[in-house]
Design a protein around this motif. Structure first.
Motif, mmCIF file in Angstrom:
data_model
loop_
_atom_site.group_PDB
_atom_site.id
_atom_site.type_symbol
_atom_site.label_atom_id
_atom_site.label_comp_id
_atom_site.label_asym_id
_atom_site.label_seq_id
_atom_site.Cartn_x
_atom_site.Cartn_y
_atom_site.Cartn_z
ATOM 1 N N ASN A 1 -10.419 -51.534 22.172
ATOM 2 C CA ASN A 1 -11.343 -50.633 22.860
ATOM 3 C C ASN A 1 -11.205 -50.668 24.376
ATOM 4 O OD1 ASN A 1 -12.417 -49.943 20.354
ATOM 5 N ND2 ASN A 1 -13.746 -51.712 20.416
ATOM 6 N N PHE A 2 -9.984 -50.710 24.845
ATOM 7 C CA PHE A 2 -9.716 -50.655 26.275
ATOM 8 C C PHE A 2 -10.007 -49.224 26.713
ATOM 9 C CE2 PHE A 2 -6.744 -50.124 29.864
ATOM 10 C CZ PHE A 2 -7.171 -51.170 30.648
ATOM 11 N N LEU B 1 -15.974 -62.350 32.054
ATOM 12 C CA LEU B 1 -14.813 -61.812 31.348
ATOM 13 C C LEU B 1 -13.545 -62.191 32.109
ATOM 14 C CD1 LEU B 1 -14.053 -59.957 28.900
ATOM 15 C CD2 LEU B 1 -13.889 -58.110 30.578
ATOM 16 N N ARG B 2 -12.543 -62.704 31.400
ATOM 17 C CA ARG B 2 -11.349 -63.255 32.052
ATOM 18 C C ARG B 2 -10.072 -62.464 31.812
ATOM 19 N NH1 ARG B 2 -13.159 -66.928 35.556
ATOM 20 N NH2 ARG B 2 -11.562 -68.457 35.186
ATOM 21 N N GLY B 3 -10.123 -61.439 30.940
ATOM 22 C CA GLY B 3 -8.938 -60.650 30.671
ATOM 23 C C GLY B 3 -9.249 -59.555 29.676
ATOM 24 N N VAL B 4 -8.338 -58.595 29.572
ATOM 25 C CA VAL B 4 -8.499 -57.516 28.606
ATOM 26 C C VAL B 4 -7.193 -57.295 27.868
ATOM 27 C CG1 VAL B 4 -10.381 -56.322 29.787
ATOM 28 C CG2 VAL B 4 -8.037 -55.735 30.336
ATOM 29 N N LEU B 5 -7.334 -56.905 26.615
ATOM 30 C CA LEU B 5 -6.193 -56.636 25.752
ATOM 31 C C LEU B 5 -6.227 -55.169 25.355
ATOM 32 C CD1 LEU B 5 -7.249 -59.674 23.769
ATOM 33 C CD2 LEU B 5 -4.980 -59.595 24.749
ATOM 34 N N SER B 6 -5.102 -54.523 25.460
ATOM 35 C CA SER B 6 -5.002 -53.125 25.085
ATOM 36 C C SER B 6 -3.955 -52.994 23.996
ATOM 37 C CB SER B 6 -4.586 -52.303 26.302
ATOM 38 O OG SER B 6 -4.370 -50.961 25.960
ATOM 39 N N ASN B 7 -4.094 -51.986 23.165
ATOM 40 C CA ASN B 7 -3.061 -51.696 22.185
ATOM 41 C C ASN B 7 -3.026 -50.200 21.934
ATOM 42 O OD1 ASN B 7 -4.889 -50.992 20.019
ATOM 43 N ND2 ASN B 7 -5.269 -53.174 19.771
ATOM 44 N N PHE B 8 -2.021 -49.759 21.227
ATOM 45 C CA PHE B 8 -1.847 -48.331 21.029
ATOM 46 C C PHE B 8 -2.943 -47.725 20.160
ATOM 47 C CE2 PHE B 8 2.297 -49.357 22.677
ATOM 48 C CZ PHE B 8 2.468 -48.309 23.566
ATOM 49 N N GLN B 9 -3.492 -48.489 19.229
ATOM 50 C CA GLN B 9 -4.556 -47.951 18.396
ATOM 51 C C GLN B 9 -5.804 -47.664 19.229
ATOM 52 O OE1 GLN B 9 -2.807 -50.710 17.537
ATOM 53 N NE2 GLN B 9 -1.657 -49.978 15.791
ATOM 54 N N SER B 10 -6.173 -48.577 20.124
ATOM 55 C CA SER B 10 -7.356 -48.342 20.951
ATOM 56 C C SER B 10 -7.112 -47.214 21.948
ATOM 57 C CB SER B 10 -7.804 -49.615 21.660
ATOM 58 O OG SER B 10 -6.830 -50.075 22.560
ATOM 59 N N SER B 11 -5.895 -47.111 22.450
ATOM 60 C CA SER B 11 -5.570 -46.009 23.356
ATOM 61 C C SER B 11 -5.639 -44.678 22.625
ATOM 62 C CB SER B 11 -4.173 -46.201 23.951
ATOM 63 O OG SER B 11 -4.122 -47.394 24.690
ATOM 64 N N GLN B 12 -5.131 -44.654 21.405
ATOM 65 C CA GLN B 12 -5.183 -43.433 20.608
ATOM 66 C C GLN B 12 -6.636 -43.040 20.351
ATOM 67 O OE1 GLN B 12 -3.083 -43.617 16.881
ATOM 68 N NE2 GLN B 12 -3.818 -41.637 16.214
ATOM 69 N N ALA B 13 -7.480 -44.016 20.044
ATOM 70 C CA ALA B 13 -8.890 -43.725 19.800
ATOM 71 C C ALA B 13 -9.553 -43.148 21.046
ATOM 72 C CB ALA B 13 -9.611 -44.990 19.342
ATOM 73 N N ALA B 14 -9.201 -43.678 22.219
ATOM 74 C CA ALA B 14 -9.768 -43.158 23.470
ATOM 75 C C ALA B 14 -9.333 -41.720 23.705
ATOM 76 C CB ALA B 14 -9.355 -44.042 24.638
ATOM 77 N N LYS C 1 3.006 -38.031 29.537
ATOM 78 C CA LYS C 1 1.598 -37.912 29.948
ATOM 79 C C LYS C 1 0.820 -39.149 29.510
ATOM 80 C CE LYS C 1 1.559 -32.892 29.813
ATOM 81 N NZ LYS C 1 1.112 -31.697 29.099
ATOM 82 N N TYR C 2 1.052 -39.566 28.273
ATOM 83 C CA TYR C 2 0.387 -40.760 27.752
ATOM 84 C C TYR C 2 0.733 -41.975 28.622
ATOM 85 C CZ TYR C 2 -0.440 -44.792 24.777
ATOM 86 O OH TYR C 2 -0.847 -46.014 24.315
ATOM 87 N N ASP C 3 2.012 -42.154 28.889
ATOM 88 C CA ASP C 3 2.452 -43.283 29.711
ATOM 89 C C ASP C 3 1.774 -43.276 31.073
ATOM 90 O OD1 ASP C 3 4.114 -44.147 27.695
ATOM 91 O OD2 ASP C 3 5.955 -43.398 28.623
ATOM 92 N N TYR C 4 1.732 -42.111 31.705
ATOM 93 C CA TYR C 4 1.120 -41.995 33.024
ATOM 94 C C TYR C 4 -0.348 -42.408 32.986
ATOM 95 C CZ TYR C 4 -1.198 -39.860 37.006
ATOM 96 O OH TYR C 4 -1.977 -39.657 38.099
ATOM 97 N N LEU C 5 -1.088 -41.881 32.030
ATOM 98 C CA LEU C 5 -2.520 -42.163 31.955
ATOM 99 C C LEU C 5 -2.804 -43.618 31.629
ATOM 100 C CD1 LEU C 5 -3.611 -38.936 30.091
ATOM 101 C CD2 LEU C 5 -3.854 -39.429 32.527
ATOM 102 N N ILE C 6 -2.078 -44.158 30.663
ATOM 103 C CA ILE C 6 -2.313 -45.546 30.268
ATOM 104 C C ILE C 6 -1.910 -46.494 31.395
ATOM 105 C CG2 ILE C 6 -1.636 -47.357 28.640
ATOM 106 C CD1 ILE C 6 -3.606 -45.133 27.574
ATOM 107 N N ARG C 7 -0.787 -46.226 32.027
ATOM 108 C CA ARG C 7 -0.350 -47.093 33.126
ATOM 109 C C ARG C 7 -1.361 -47.089 34.265
ATOM 110 N NH1 ARG C 7 6.172 -45.986 32.868
ATOM 111 N NH2 ARG C 7 6.334 -46.878 30.800
#
Length: 155
Positions: free
Chosen positions: A15-16, A35-48, A73-79
């Motif tokens: 849920n990033f 909070l000390r860090g965040v983890l992102s993955n493609f599933q949470s990005s897809q959900a967003a 576009k995806y790469d740009y936004l996520i980065r």
């Protein structure tokens, strides 16, 4: 904060969300809840993306007549989001001397089938984010291990 006193680090997994960055919630959790860090993955990005978190960005790109693939576009936004989150965690990264304060992101799935393409994609992602507190996740299955070993051999 009680966990911190016991030597534990709390990271937000999945849920990033961009809204956490833009509305100050991520900063609040860093400052007030340790909070000390965040983890992102493609599933949470897809959900967003499906939840329309990026609708304005996609509209802006379309209105500016920027022609690029959906992947670009995806790469740009996520980065961009990773950069913003990493910026918020820089102080934690510095204070812990690299022990915490990371934003973890997956390598794109299309790069995971060939060791050299995964290494190249990791380098591109690392260079484009530009922060030392980026953590790239490579799957631990056999093909992923080959990628890591290949990278170590090239150093």
């Amino acid at each position: 904060m009680a966990l911190r006193r016991r030597g534990q680090s709390v990271w937000r997994d999945n849920n990033f969300e961009r809204s956490w960055i833009t509305n100050g919630k991520l900063q609040h959790y860093i400052n007030d809840h340790g909070l000390r860090g965040v983890l992102s993955n493609f599933q949470s990005s897809q959900a967003a993306i499906e939840a329309k978190e990026y609708a304005i960005d996609f509209s802006t790109l379309a209105n500016q007549n920027i022609k690029c693939s959906a992947g670009h576009k995806y790469d740009y936004l996520i980065r961009r989001d990773v950069q913003l989150a990493a910026d918020l965690l820089k102080q934690t990264h510095s204070q812990t001397r690299g022990g915490d304060g990371y934003v973890q992101v997956d390598l794109p799935p299309h790069s995971l089938f060939q060791a050299q393409s995964a290494i190249a994609e990791a380098q591109i992602l690392w260079d484009s984010i530009g922060w030392r507190n980026l953590m790239l996740r490579i799957p631990g299955e056999h093909p992923g291990c080959v990628k890591v070993l290949s990278r170590e051999d090239n150093r």
